[in-house]
Design an enzyme around this catalytic site. Sequence first.
Site, short mmCIF file in Angstrom:
data_model
loop_
_atom_site.label_atom_id
_atom_site.label_comp_id
_atom_site.label_asym_id
_atom_site.label_seq_id
_atom_site.Cartn_x
_atom_site.Cartn_y
_atom_site.Cartn_z
CE LYS A 1 55.15 -45.77 19.10
NZ LYS A 1 55.07 -46.74 20.20
N GLY B 1 67.35 -44.28 30.85
CA GLY B 1 66.06 -43.61 30.64
C GLY B 1 65.31 -43.58 31.95
N GLY C 1 62.09 -41.96 32.30
CA GLY C 1 60.76 -41.40 32.04
C GLY C 1 59.72 -42.38 32.53
CG ASN C 2 55.34 -44.38 31.51
OD1 ASN C 2 55.47 -45.56 31.16
ND2 ASN C 2 54.30 -43.99 32.23
N GLY D 1 61.36 -46.13 32.25
CA GLY D 1 62.59 -46.31 33.03
C GLY D 1 62.42 -46.06 34.52
P1 NAD Z 1 59.40 -40.83 28.29
O1 NAD Z 1 59.31 -39.65 27.43
O2 NAD Z 1 58.46 -40.93 29.44
O3 NAD Z 1 60.88 -40.96 28.88
C1 NAD Z 1 62.01 -41.04 28.07
C2 NAD Z 1 63.25 -41.01 28.96
O4 NAD Z 1 64.39 -41.24 28.17
C3 NAD Z 1 63.46 -39.68 29.67
O5 NAD Z 1 63.94 -39.92 30.99
C4 NAD Z 1 64.57 -39.03 28.84
O6 NAD Z 1 65.34 -38.12 29.60
C5 NAD Z 1 65.37 -40.24 28.44
N1 NAD Z 1 66.18 -40.03 27.25
C6 NAD Z 1 65.83 -39.39 26.11
N2 NAD Z 1 66.87 -39.40 25.26
C7 NAD Z 1 67.85 -40.08 25.88
C8 NAD Z 1 69.18 -40.44 25.51
N3 NAD Z 1 69.67 -40.08 24.32
N4 NAD Z 1 69.91 -41.15 26.39
C9 NAD Z 1 69.40 -41.52 27.59
N5 NAD Z 1 68.17 -41.21 27.99
C10 NAD Z 1 67.42 -40.49 27.14
O7 NAD Z 1 59.28 -42.09 27.34
P2 NAD Z 1 58.80 -43.56 27.71
O8 NAD Z 1 57.34 -43.63 27.50
O9 NAD Z 1 59.39 -43.96 29.02
O10 NAD Z 1 59.46 -44.41 26.53
C11 NAD Z 1 60.79 -44.93 26.61
C12 NAD Z 1 60.95 -46.07 25.63
O11 NAD Z 1 59.99 -47.09 25.94
C13 NAD Z 1 60.71 -45.72 24.16
O12 NAD Z 1 61.51 -46.55 23.36
C14 NAD Z 1 59.25 -46.09 23.95
O13 NAD Z 1 58.93 -46.33 22.60
C15 NAD Z 1 59.20 -47.36 24.79
N6 NAD Z 1 57.86 -47.77 25.21
C16 NAD Z 1 57.06 -46.95 25.93
C17 NAD Z 1 55.81 -47.40 26.33
C18 NAD Z 1 54.90 -46.58 27.20
O14 NAD Z 1 53.87 -47.12 27.65
N7 NAD Z 1 55.20 -45.32 27.51
C19 NAD Z 1 55.37 -48.68 25.96
C20 NAD Z 1 56.22 -49.50 25.22
C21 NAD Z 1 57.46 -49.04 24.86
#
Ligand code: NAD
Length: 416
Positions: A106, A218, A220-221, A223
Amino acid sequence: MSDEPNLFETVKKHICTCSLDLQLTPNVEALLKLPMRELHVSVPVRMDDGTIQAFKGFRVQYNDALGPTKGGIRYHSRQNIDTVRGLAALMTWKCALHNLPLGGAKGGVICDPKKLSRKELEMLSRAYIQAICQIIGPDRDIPAPDMYTDQDVMAWMMDQYSLFAGRTTFGVITGKPLSLQGSEGRLDATARGGWHVVGALARDRGLDLKGATVAVQGFGNVGSFAAVLGQELHGCRIVAVSDSSGGIFNAGGLDTRAVLAYKEKTGSVRDFPGSKNITNKELLELGVDILIPAAMEGVINQGNMDRIKAKVVAEFANGPVDNEADEHLRRQGIIVLPDFLCNAGGVIVSYFEMVQNTNLDHWDEQEIHERLEKKMIEAYNAVRDLVASDNVPWRQAAYAIAVSRVVSAMRLRGWV
Ligand code: NAD
């Protein structure tokens, strides 16, 4: 961030339990609790106003017994080396549980990406790769997106590494745009894979997902696709979603595509027409069938565990439930589907991207979807069977399978 959740401590506690279950020697246990390699770097960026700002960055390669390491890069102000270590360890177990020929890694840069211009974001991404390029590579360590890093960031990073290597090296990064040899189906892969796990649990338990109420933290990607796919593929009623500025609620169900378009336009889900604004705290405490934390780690903890009313908590984020809360929810009869079982869709399709890059091949979306489902269900079945045969919690079963595979590779290689 001293009073912030410490993800690495959480992960290490699970390794202790696992070590007992698998009867590992103290030496092996100690090795599993240590990252194999970590690089701490300063990432200098010339800001738009002409000043130089040095950001702090890390790359942690946790364990490569099963293959080259792989894991995302996170841009966030609330992280430190232990966050990155914890996430790198989880990547190790995730790849092992899903039978990928990869170890775990990571990366992270401590910054507030929302305060950076696009130019500064590009400079930061290039400077970070410049700083870690000696230890990554297509058959060594392959980064990918995580929080606040997207396919544009991956494109800049791939380009920067290629400048260092002296040739275009698509295979060094996954999660790239399609036109730069990214993979079909990568964008929604994490959420899609998560729903395969939730869907399989529902089938096994005779639960009907059609009309089931869901809250997603959440947007983002992970959620946003969790909400959209839950509604479109399974007919769930998505009653609440949130982002860092807060959440929205509609008991009748949100039109998730409309919320997505609204967030793209306004930058937030707040004040979405026809919904009621709620806090992130309130969202987690809703009496829904399925709660999907898809943002930060440690959001379900001693402070709110008594008020969690969901029947199933599906961890699409990494580490959203801390150890105390995990145990408490289990005692309450709430099923917690662990992160590295649920959210592996991203790394699985990233692995497909690596295979396509290596073979100069391109698989269509349907092929990606079918291969993803097969991988997710295989891992789900293995964990479910152990839960049933040994009467252990889901997380403990997932750890036992993943860690035993890593330890077996370490033994065969003569490391322990
Ligand atoms: P992202 O940056 O695309 O989105 C993050 C989201 O979380 C945003 O909507 C942001 O506004 C929200 N957020 C941030 N802080 C917050 C808080 N304190 N309370 C509520 N919402 C909050 O990130 P992502 O890629 O969607 O990743 C989200 C989670 O999923 C992380 O834990 C990441 O490690 C995990 N993850 C992501 C992937 C991937 O392929 N992107 C894969 C496995 C796990």
